[in-house]
Motif scaffolding. Structure first.
Motif, PDB file in Angstrom:
ATOM      1  N   THR A  58       0.843  -1.197   0.000  1.00 30.37           N
ATOM      2  CA  THR A  58       0.000   0.000   0.000  1.00 30.37           C
ATOM      3  C   THR A  58       0.875   1.242   0.000  1.00 30.37           C
TER       4      THR A  58
ATOM      5  N   LEU B 101      -2.637   5.954  -1.675  1.00 32.69           N
ATOM      6  CA  LEU B 101      -2.404   6.474  -3.021  1.00 32.69           C
ATOM      7  C   LEU B 101      -2.436   5.363  -4.067  1.00 32.69           C
ATOM      8  N   ASN B 102      -2.116   4.185  -3.637  1.00 30.31           N
ATOM      9  CA  ASN B 102      -2.018   3.079  -4.572  1.00 30.31           C
ATOM     10  C   ASN B 102      -1.970   1.798  -3.746  1.00 30.31           C
TER      11      ASN B 102
ATOM     12  N   ALA C  39      -1.883  -2.883  -3.987  1.00 31.26           N
ATOM     13  CA  ALA C  39      -1.978  -4.110  -4.786  1.00 31.26           C
ATOM     14  C   ALA C  39      -1.938  -5.317  -3.878  1.00 31.26           C
TER      15      ALA C  39
ATOM     16  N   GLU D 246       6.044   3.909 -12.121  1.00 28.27           N
ATOM     17  CA  GLU D 246       4.645   3.483 -12.306  1.00 28.27           C
ATOM     18  C   GLU D 246       3.920   3.370 -10.980  1.00 28.27           C
ATOM     19  N   LEU D 247       4.629   2.894  -9.984  1.00 31.43           N
ATOM     20  CA  LEU D 247       4.007   2.759  -8.658  1.00 31.43           C
ATOM     21  C   LEU D 247       3.683   4.132  -8.073  1.00 31.43           C
TER      22      LEU D 247
ATOM     23  N   GLY E 176       3.386   7.054  -9.671  1.00 32.80           N
ATOM     24  CA  GLY E 176       2.513   7.911 -10.474  1.00 32.80           C
ATOM     25  C   GLY E 176       2.929   9.361 -10.310  1.00 32.80           C
TER      26      GLY E 176
ATOM     27  N   ASN F 164       2.884  11.012  -7.553  1.00 33.52           N
ATOM     28  CA  ASN F 164       3.313  11.308  -6.178  1.00 33.52           C
ATOM     29  C   ASN F 164       4.838  11.457  -6.108  1.00 33.52           C
TER      30      ASN F 164
ATOM     31  N   CYS G 206       5.931  10.022   0.231  1.00 35.53           N
ATOM     32  CA  CYS G 206       5.146   8.809   0.502  1.00 35.53           C
ATOM     33  C   CYS G 206       6.034   7.622   0.865  1.00 35.53           C
TER      34      CYS G 206
END
Ligand code: BMA
Length: 857
Positions: free
Chosen positions: A710, A719-720, A722, A743-744, A746, A748, A753
């Motif tokens: 996360t 924010l993302n 999987a 890619e993870l 993005g 941000n 983060c």
């Protein structure tokens, strides 16, 4: 299995009646530890002394000197090693004891150049602190009072004479013999002695060259037979049966018929009669143990130990008894050739073990102060941090029996160096013979320990000779070089392996740590590796991603002791990383400047003293975590990670994770997590732009493991995220996912983060971790506001911590002695509730909570 028969023994079991020996043995063993006094040889003032002990600690106890570890007292106490010292006591012997057939004095350790007199007869002339010394004193003792006197020659003056008599200087790593502190005009003499090398000053240790009766001394008298030594040789071991051959050395006072009984855990295994000849006899007693419980290293299984008891008796009278614990297991070092080189790993009971551990130095510069409770404390700290191996480094000592007993019962495998480190040593015959005696003594003393995994000839001598320029020094003639290398060859390629083969043939011998093969210079493709190069070049810590060998037996990061410990050896005006007193306790030469460099480039911390202590610890902790994770995620290519160093021998800045007063530095908490049985790691590699996740376990295969990742900001906004289901491979590292960092993240920013990782099986979390995307100094952390609730619980206090935002490196500092915080320097996730237990007599007012954001510029 093999054994040498010194005389012919006739087994006469049928002729002799069963033992039934009375409980008290005929042999009398009295420790000579009472009534000792000592004096400088050039003085007539006698003061009370402790035996075992050292001159320095006796002078301290007598109030002649101040605490050698306080401030810069080290510099004021260098006169002690230039003096000769005399110890004496009275031994009282009655007629009954004097009538015994045999009487001997045994010194388990004399440090180092000692002439021993009994009633003015010289009975021993010692020159090696690592071996035992004994003398037959039957003819010298008299009824009543006997004066026992030990004259210690200054180790420095003896060593200087040896140094001066050699036409060239033996090479030695410069910070590892701090002769300049001792006023020796640059003459490095440690290697001329058979004495703890680090006594001469090391890159983490003070220069206090001790003298003294550092191990117990005994008066032993007997009539029948004395058990000299037992070797429990382990044969075939499986679930049904363990075959053990007890090879026993017996010293008989006269020709005797004796009964030998061996039991394990109270059950009789064998009882047999033997006819002994006067003198040394070797007998063999083969036994087998049904359905043996096997011994495993910590984390791999239990540590059942068999109490072996041997009794020698004659006509029902017990002559001598020996008890010791053994653990039944097979162990081997596997060097299996492969496409890159060869593996190097330990296999116990047929199972490969990833060695998780650290390096051990003497627990106290003044060796006799360190005893069983101290060993227990530090080795428990090691097990708490999920270690299963410790390396006893060659510049210290062959440790006390208590050390190995603790390792046996806790399941810590021992990598045992012979005592040679970071120098070339003399190669004359007298020196070699002294080493031979020392090696035989110690191999015979330690070989029954379940924990003892490997004998290693020396520390870093192969590296020094081939890689550090020693063999190319212009000052050496070809003859000098030949002499040094021939000596090396005889000692480490011939004599020591022969001794191990003769006295402990079941154990693996490795000539030098590090090396790529028996004789080869270290590389990352085979053998074991010490990785330190990053220091000289100030390389980023990410170099640990690529500098990975088959077995990492040394690497480390220097940092301050805990502030509690620093406060003990300093005064207010010393509390500055660059003050003379503080620097006097940082022995490595490059530090603290090098540590400051990393603190600055990685953390940009504040420069007040206590912020620097905090940041230096966080640096060490983060770096060790990174290195260990890299080693483990490269499993099974890499099968060992022993960082430098577990402990300290005085209060100082060093690479240790537990400081001299037993306080855990931040790193010990981090190591504990990085060495968990199962871990999950996200390797964020800015150079390749990739993020790769791994599940790593020392345990069995697990199917249907769920990885949740996360991405959150520092306020906890998701924010993302999987999820991935995978099979965690048995006793290995499993790559789970690989993707692009960009890619993870993005849109941000990497500074804003972090990624949380969680491994779950059936909804239960089995591992968790956090990954960051930038240097710690660049993290845009919000100002922290950690809220704490305190509850009094059994034996201490429980603290519940929460925060609305992410907090890095929460430190719970507790005033007072004897307290222990069970987790510390952890990261607190937004809105997470974290409970910490503080053991000890503590109140909330004693507790201060801080974190990285408070120490950051
Ligand atoms: C290793 C050890 C020690 C030394 C440590 C830190 O190489 O063998 O001699 O203390 O590095 O420099």
């Amino acid at each position: 299995m093999k054994c040498k028969l010194i005389c012919t023994i006739a087994a006469t079991a049928s002729l002799l009646a069963s033992c039934g020996a009375s409980a008290k043995s005929d042999l009398q063993r009295t420790e000579i530890n009472q009534g000792w006094t000592f004096s400088r040889a050039d003085s007539s003032a006698w003061l009370d002394a402790s035996v075992p002990g050292t001159v320095h600690t006796d002078l301290l106890a007598a109030g002649v000197i101040e605490d050698p570890f306080y401030r810069d007292n080290e510099l004021k106490l260098q006169w002690i090693d230039k003096k000769d010292w005399i110890y004496k006591t009275i031994i009282k012997v009655d007629d009954k004891e004097l009538d015994k057939n045999r009487i001997e004095i045994l010194f388990e350790g004399l440090d180092t150049y000692a002439d021993v007199y009994l009633n003015d007869s010289k009975i021993i002339s010692a020159d090696n602190m690592f071996r035992t010394w004994r003398a037959d004193v039957k003819q010298v003792l008299k009824s009543g009072d006997n004066e026992l006197k030990v004259y210690f020659h200054s180790p420095i003056r003896v060593a200087l004479a040896k140094y001066d008599s050699l036409s060239y200087q033996l090479p030695c790593f410069p910070t590892n013999d701090q002769s300049y502190i001792g006023g020796l005009d640059g003459k490095m003499v440690n290697m001329h002695n058979r004495k703890t090398a680090s006594h001469f000053g090391w890159d983490w240790g003070p220069r206090f060259v001790t003298s003294g009766i550092w191990k117990p001394a005994y008066l032993i008298s007997w009539n029948g037979a004395k058990i000299e030594n037992i070797h429990y040789q382990q044969g075939k071991i499986d679930k049904e049966k363990a075959e053990v051959l007890a090879v026993v050395e017996l010293d008989a006072a006269a020709d005797e018929n004796v009964m030998v009984k061996l039991s394990a855990k109270g059950d009789k295994l064998a009882e047999q009669g033997f006819s002994l000849k006067k003198g040394l006899n070797v007998i063999e007693l083969p036994v087998s143990i049904k359905n043996p419980e096997l011994w495993y290293p910590a984390g791999s299984g239990a540590q059942p130990l068999y109490d072996m008891q041997m009794e020698i008796s004659k006509d029902g009278q017990l002559l001598d008894r020996n008890t010791q614990k053994i653990g039944l297991r097979t162990i081997r070092v596997v060097q299996q050739p492969d496409s890159v080189g060869a593996s190097f790993y330990f296999e116990v009971n047929g199972r490969p073990i990833f060695a998780k551990g650290s390096n051990w130095i003497p627990g106290d510069n003044f060796l006799p102060r360190f005893r069983k409770p101290q060993y227990e404390k530090l080795m428990t700290d090691a097990v708490e941090a999920n270690m299963n191996m410790i390396r006893i480094w060659g510049g210290g000592i062959y440790e006390d029996d208590a050390f190995y007993q603790v390792c046996d019962s806790l399941g810590i495998l021992v990598w045992q160096d012979f005592m040679f480190a970071c120098a070339m040593y003399p190669s004359d015959n007298a020196y070699l013979e002294s080493v031979r005696a020392e090696a035989i003594d110690n191999v015979k003393r330690l070989r029954n320990h379940a924990s003892l995994a490997i004998w290693c000839g020396n520390n870093e001598m192969t590296s020094g000779w081939h890689n550090w320029g020693w063999k190319n020094r212009k000052s050496y003639t070809d003859e000098n070089k030949k002499e040094m290398w021939d000596g090396y060859t005889r000692m480490f390629f011939e004599m020591l392996p022969e001794i191990v083969n003769q006295y402990d043939s079941q154990r693996f011998y490795w000539a030098s740590s590090p090396s790529s093969s028996f004789t080869g210079i270290q590389n990352n493709q085979s053998g074991d590796v010490h990785y330190w190069k990053y220091r000289g070049k100030k390389l980023p810590i990410s170099v640990f991603r690529t500098e990975i060998g088959r077995f990492m037996s040394e690497y480390g990061f220097n940092c301050s002791a805990t502030s509690k410990t620093v406060d003990k050896y300093t005064e207010e005006q010393d509390r500055d990383f660059l003050s003379p007193v503080y620097k006097g306790h940082v022995k490595s030469g490059e530090d603290p400047e090098l540590t400051i460099y990393y603190m600055d480039t990685m953390y940009r911390g504040k420069t007040d003293f206590y912020s620097m202590i905090y940041i230096s610890q966080l640096f060490q902790a983060d770096a060790l975590k990174f290195a260990i994770e890299q080693h483990r995620l490269n499993m099974p290519y890499c099968m060992g990670s022993l960082y430098w160093q577990l402990n300290d021998c005085w209060p100082c800045s060093s690479w240790s994770s537990v400081d001299y007063y037993g306080e855990w530095k931040a790193s010990h908490y981090f190591v504990k997590k990085a060495f968990e049985r199962t871990i999950v790691v996200a390797d964020v590699n800015p150079e390749s732009g990739m993020i790769t996740t791994y599940g790593i376990t020392d345990g069995d295969k697990v199917e249907n493991v769920e990885l949740s990742t996360t991405l959150i900001d520092f306020n906890g906004n998701v924010l993302n995220g999987a999820k991935q289901t995978f099979t965690l491979g048995e006793n290995t590292s499993t790559k789970i996912t690989e993707g692009k960092i960009a890619e993870l993240l993005g849109t941000n920013a990497p500074t804003d983060c972090l990624l949380t990782l969680e491994l779950k099986v059936d909804g239960k979390v089995i591992a968790e971790n956090i990954a960051f995307f930038c240097e710690y100094k660049d993290m845009k952390l919000p100002a922290s506001d950690v809220k704490c609730k305190f509850a009094t619980v059994k034996d201490g206090i429980e603290v519940e911590l929460t925060s609305d935002t992410f907090v890095r490196g929460v430190e719970i500092a507790v005033a007072g002695e004897g307290v222990f915080v069970n987790d510390n320097f952890f990261d607190l996730l937004p809105k997470q509730t974290k409970k910490v237990f503080i053991k000890g007599d503590v109140a909330p007012k004693d507790i201060t909570v801080s974190d990285f954001s408070k120490h950051k510029k």
